[in-house]
Design an enzyme around this catalytic site. Sequence first.
Site, mmCIF file in Angstrom:
data_model
loop_
_atom_site.group_PDB
_atom_site.id
_atom_site.type_symbol
_atom_site.label_atom_id
_atom_site.label_comp_id
_atom_site.label_asym_id
_atom_site.label_seq_id
_atom_site.Cartn_x
_atom_site.Cartn_y
_atom_site.Cartn_z
ATOM 1 C CB CYS A 1 6.118 -5.317 -7.198
ATOM 2 S SG CYS A 1 5.576 -6.680 -6.126
ATOM 3 N NE ARG B 1 6.388 -12.075 -4.492
ATOM 4 C CZ ARG B 1 6.170 -13.260 -3.946
ATOM 5 N NH1 ARG B 1 7.084 -14.216 -4.097
ATOM 6 N NH2 ARG B 1 5.079 -13.506 -3.259
ATOM 7 C CG LEU B 2 8.152 -5.447 -0.613
ATOM 8 C CD1 LEU B 2 9.499 -5.723 0.040
ATOM 9 C CD2 LEU B 2 7.708 -4.012 -0.316
ATOM 10 C CB ILE C 1 3.150 -8.278 0.638
ATOM 11 C CG1 ILE C 1 4.118 -7.109 0.397
ATOM 12 C CG2 ILE C 1 2.140 -7.929 1.727
ATOM 13 C CD1 ILE C 1 4.864 -6.634 1.625
ATOM 14 C CG ASN D 1 3.346 -1.435 -7.717
ATOM 15 O OD1 ASN D 1 3.510 -1.870 -6.589
ATOM 16 N ND2 ASN D 1 3.465 -0.157 -8.016
ATOM 17 N N GLY D 2 1.086 -3.692 -6.246
ATOM 18 C CA GLY D 2 0.034 -3.310 -5.319
ATOM 19 C C GLY D 2 -0.530 -4.484 -4.560
ATOM 20 C CD GLU D 3 -0.154 -6.289 -1.294
ATOM 21 O OE1 GLU D 3 -0.748 -7.343 -1.594
ATOM 22 O OE2 GLU D 3 1.054 -6.237 -1.016
ATOM 23 N N GLY E 1 -2.397 7.556 7.421
ATOM 24 C CA GLY E 1 -3.619 8.339 7.561
ATOM 25 C C GLY E 1 -3.932 9.255 6.404
#
Length: 636
Positions: free
Chosen positions: A2, A54-55, A57, A79-81, A366
Site C-alpha cells: 500500500c 490500499r492494494l 492482498i 504498507n507491506g506484509e 530473486g
Amino acid sequence: MCGIAGFVWPGQGALPPEAERLAWLGAATGALSHRGPDGEGLALEGPCALGHRRLSIIDLAAGSQPMEDADCRAVVTFNGEIYNYRELKARYAARGFRFRTHSDTEAILAAWLLDGPDGLDALEGMFAFALWDKASRTLFAARDRFGKKPFYYTIQNGVFAFASELTAFEKLPFLRLETPVAALMRFAAYEYLPTPETIYKDVFKLRPGHSLLWRDGQLTTAPYWDMPLPGPQPKASEEDLCAELRLLLAQSVKRRLMADVPLGVFLSGGIDSSTVAALTAGMVSRIKTFSIGFSEASYDESRYARLVARRFATDHHERILSADACGALLPEIVARFDEPMADPSIVPTYLLSQVTRENVTVALGGDGPDELFYGYEYYPAFNLAAAYDKLPAFARRRVIEPLARLLPHSAGYVNPRFVADTFLAGATAPQWLRVQTWLSAFTAEAQANLWQRPVPQLLSPQGLFAPTRELFEGFPADDPLARVGYVFARQYMLDYILVKVDRCSMMHSLEARAPFLDRDLAEFVCRLPARYKLRGARRKYLLKKAVADLLPKEILGRGKRGFLIPVASWLRGQLRPQVDALLGEKHLREQGIFDPKEVGRLVAEHTSGVADHRKKLWTLLVLQLWLARHKPSLIP
C-alpha cells in the site's frame, strides 16, 4: 502492499480545521494512488492524521486501513506484509488481544499494545508503518529489516510528516521542499541518495531495521535489528550446510506464497530467480513466470528464462523489447520516480512489472543473493585489488596501466576499456572507498569541474563518500570482505536495487516479494565465513552447491549478468535529442547548476567514440529529467 502518509500537528496552538486537514491528507494519499488503487482511508485522531491507499492482498473484505484495535486504543496505517501473522494472532489472542479481522495489519496493533517497541522482534515480513497510540499521544513507526518498504519523514515548523514516497510531501502545503547542491553532488556520486539522506533538505529516510518515536515534539530513532557478524568456522559439513540452506529457502518461499490474490515469479534465467521459480513450482500448481528480453543480442537473456520455464513447466509470459521502445519510455519512467535514481534497468524492470501485473497481483523475485552470497564481480575484484596494490609502482605505471589504455572501447554489454579503467581507478583506494569508487558515476575528483558552485566539503573522497565510510567502519567485522557485503546490503541494495523494484512494481500496483531477504535465511547466510560465499573467483559458492540438483546445468554454469540496457549506444542514438536538449550549453547556462564546458566535453567525447562516459552522461540525463518534472526549489 500500500501507500501511507500522515502528519502530527504540534501540541501548542489550535489545530487547523478538520476539513482542511482531511483535504491535505487526501491530496497526499492521492499522490500514492498507484500504490493502492483498491481503496482509500483517512483518519484524524487529535493532532494526528493518518492516510492509507490500499492494494488488497489479504482479507479483501475486512482489511481496510487506517485500522483500530477492538478497544480503540491505537490506530495504524501500514504498507507491506507480515508473513507470520497467523502465528502472531494465536500468540497474542492467548494473551487476551481481541482480533476482529483476518488481516495481518492487526498483528502490528497487537505487538505494540502488548509488547511496545519490543514487539518489532516478532514481526516477520516487509513493512513500513505508522501507529498512533491515543493514550500516550505517541506516534510510533518502523521499517523492515532490509528496508524493502520505504518510509520518508520530515519535521518542519513543529509538524512531523511521513509518507511512502516524496510525491506525497509535494501535496502538503505546510512543507517546503528545497534541493541543495550538496544533494545533487551526492546523487552524482552514488547515482541515488544514500539513506538517511534524500534529494530534499531536512527530509530523511528511516534506516532499515529502525523504529521511530514522536512524542511531545521530540523525535527518537533506534535500531531493533542489524545484520549479524560472520561467525567461526561451522562444525557442520558443507553437505549439512547445503541441506539447511535449502530448508530455509523453501521455508522462505512458502511464507511468501501467502495471498488471497493470484501470484507469480519474476524469472530472468539467472541462478537467483531460477531458484525461486523452481521452489515455487514445487509448491504451487502451474506457477506463472514472467521475463523480459532484448532485441540486442548481447543484452538478451530470454533463452535462459525459457529454459527454466520449460524445466518446471511454468505458465511463462515473455516480452521482447527493442531499444526504440525502451528509449521512448525513459523520460516518463524517470520522471515518475519520487527522487532520482540512475539504475538503467528501471526501464526493463518497469516493463517487466507491467506484463506481470496484467496477469497477477503479487510476484516473487530473486533480489538479495548478490549482496548476501557475494555474487557481484566486485567481491573477487576487491581481493584482486589488494594484490594489485602490492605490486611495485613501476609495474603498475609502466606496464599494466599503459596496456589497459590499449584496450578497445565497446558499446556492448562489456566494454573492456571501461572495465579496466574502472578497476584501476579503485584498486589503490582505501578499503572503505574501493568498491564505491568502482560504482560511482562521478568521483570527488571528477566533480571538481562539474558544478558552477560546488560545495567545497564534498570535493574530497572523505566528504563525498562519508555515508559509505560510516557503514564500512561501523560494522565491526574482522574480515574486510564482510564489511564490503554490509555496505552493499545497507546502501547499494537498499537505495538502488530495492528502490528500483519497489517503485517500478508499485507504478503498476504490483506487489514484489523477496524470499532471499527472509530474516532466518539472511541471518544464517550472514553468519557464514566468507569462504562459503566466495571461494577463489567462484561467487555464491554455497548457494550454487545447495541448488545444484535443482537447476539446469546451463543456469548453474552461467556468469553474472545484470538486467541492463544498451546505454552507451542509446546516448549516441535515440536519446541524443534529449542529451542535446537537457545537457546542451544553452539549457545548462540558463539552469545555472552545471559547468557547460565540462558537460560539453563529456558529451563530445562519448558521442565521437573517443571515450565511454555512459555512467556519467546517464546519471546527468536522469537528474535533468527528474528536475524537469518535479521542479524543486534549488538552493546553495
